[in-house]
Design an enzyme around this catalytic site. Sequence first.
Site, short mmCIF file in Angstrom:
data_model
loop_
_atom_site.label_atom_id
_atom_site.label_comp_id
_atom_site.label_asym_id
_atom_site.label_seq_id
_atom_site.Cartn_x
_atom_site.Cartn_y
_atom_site.Cartn_z
N ASP A 105 12.80 8.94 -10.23
CA ASP A 105 13.50 9.39 -9.19
C ASP A 105 15.04 8.12 -9.97
O ASP A 105 13.55 6.95 -9.92
CB ASP A 105 13.99 8.18 -7.95
CG ASP A 105 14.92 8.91 -7.40
OD1 ASP A 105 16.00 8.95 -7.64
OD2 ASP A 105 15.10 9.43 -6.34
N LYS A 126 -1.65 8.31 9.71
CA LYS A 126 -1.90 9.47 9.93
C LYS A 126 -3.26 10.52 9.26
O LYS A 126 -3.43 11.78 9.89
CB LYS A 126 -0.20 10.19 9.37
CG LYS A 126 0.72 9.60 10.65
CD LYS A 126 1.88 9.66 9.81
CE LYS A 126 3.14 9.43 10.59
NZ LYS A 126 2.61 8.35 10.92
N ASN A 173 3.66 3.32 10.77
CA ASN A 173 4.78 3.12 10.88
C ASN A 173 5.24 1.76 10.56
O ASN A 173 5.52 0.90 11.64
CB ASN A 173 5.94 3.80 11.93
CG ASN A 173 5.94 5.47 12.56
OD1 ASN A 173 5.03 5.87 11.00
ND2 ASN A 173 6.11 5.84 13.39
N SER A 226 11.88 0.18 8.19
CA SER A 226 12.14 2.30 7.13
C SER A 226 12.47 2.90 7.51
O SER A 226 12.66 3.25 7.98
CB SER A 226 10.46 1.36 6.19
OG SER A 226 9.99 2.53 7.32
N VAL A 274 11.66 4.90 13.56
CA VAL A 274 12.44 5.34 14.17
C VAL A 274 13.55 4.48 14.83
O VAL A 274 14.47 4.65 15.63
CB VAL A 274 11.44 5.46 15.94
CG1 VAL A 274 10.84 3.87 16.44
CG2 VAL A 274 12.33 6.21 17.08
N THR A 310 11.03 11.52 21.59
CA THR A 310 9.74 12.98 21.70
C THR A 310 8.92 13.30 23.04
O THR A 310 9.32 14.91 22.89
CB THR A 310 9.16 13.46 20.37
OG1 THR A 310 8.17 12.17 20.11
CG2 THR A 310 10.30 13.63 18.88
N ARG A 338 8.31 16.54 18.09
CA ARG A 338 8.66 18.00 16.42
C ARG A 338 6.63 18.04 15.54
O ARG A 338 5.75 17.30 15.64
CB ARG A 338 8.84 16.04 15.15
CG ARG A 338 9.89 15.43 15.78
CD ARG A 338 10.79 15.26 14.29
NE ARG A 338 9.27 13.79 14.49
CZ ARG A 338 9.75 12.83 12.82
NH1 ARG A 338 11.04 13.46 12.61
NH2 ARG A 338 9.00 12.10 12.88
#
Length: 352
Positions: free
Chosen positions: A41, A145, A183, A187, A191, A208, A269
């Site tokens: 980028d 994850k 998480n 950042s 959330v 959620t 989600r």
Amino acid sequence: MLTNKRVVVTGGTGSLGKVLIKRLLTGEIGLPRRITVFSRDEAKQHSMRLAFQHLRTATDEVIYHNFEQLLQFCIGDVRDLHSVATVLRNADVVFNAAALKQVPSCEYFPFEAVQTNIVGAENIIRAIRENNLPVETVVGISTDKACKPVNVMGMTKAVQERLFVRANLDSEHTRYICVRYGNVLASRGSVIPLFHEQIRRGGPVTITTSDMTRFLLSLEEAVDTVLAALRGGERGETYIPRVPSALVTDIAAALIGDRKIQTIVTGIRPGEKVHEILVSEEEAFRTFERGDYYVIRPMLPELAAAEKTGEPIGREYSSSDNVMTKEQVGELLVDHKLTISDRFVYEEDMLA
């Protein structure tokens, strides 16, 4: 550890990359000879370069005044083997922070996640092995994850971990280690920024599921984990930070405070977990405490022979364990200046 070393940070313009580079420039574990930001980028690289140029802090004279000699930028993609081989030619230490990490995006574009998270890691390994590059250490940045994965992002990161662990068997001179964390507070994509925006609009705040829990980790603590792994990690080990966790409903309540703002439950989600897990039941019997961290020993017997100290934790490490009270959550948010009354800035943008 890094005095006079040549460091490459893939994905160096991302959340972790920016804060990691800022910390490396302070010389807290030795001032490198050169730090190379490797990403595809160009706009983010340009913005990052300008941000460092315009910093005005007490450390300007020592570090940032000379950042142009220390910090360089290289446009390239971890998906491209030749690009990776070029940037690693003279590297001593590599931090692989390049990732496709948004869970819904990975669900809708799974092969894109494969190419960045799996092929990218393999390209680093191949570039070092096939060109006999003088890299001393590679630190792979993973995620909760990857532990008992239920989504594409986690599945690809789980494979990345195994690739780096296995690479130690073909490498006499390069140490491959991993870091896994959950998480990150404040950042982009976490959330808290979402809740801030919803509260500022007058609500509703969307959750959620009311049972959801999350570890609460700052970017500085994430970098602490990376540097701890660099200092003390043995071949094939994975470092896990030991951090508090909270109900997402309590995070929302602490941010809303006395405001008359509605909270609604929208449903999970695609690919989202109810609880974060950093150490699975299967991994728990080769996971040991080391200072403020858990360390997962590799499952491959050729790498698992190193001396172990203490007893394994013997249990899963989940965000559903030892959840903070609502009052403790509120205090933590105040300590990190993340309440809605604070002038909120994404943590990775706080370079000063």
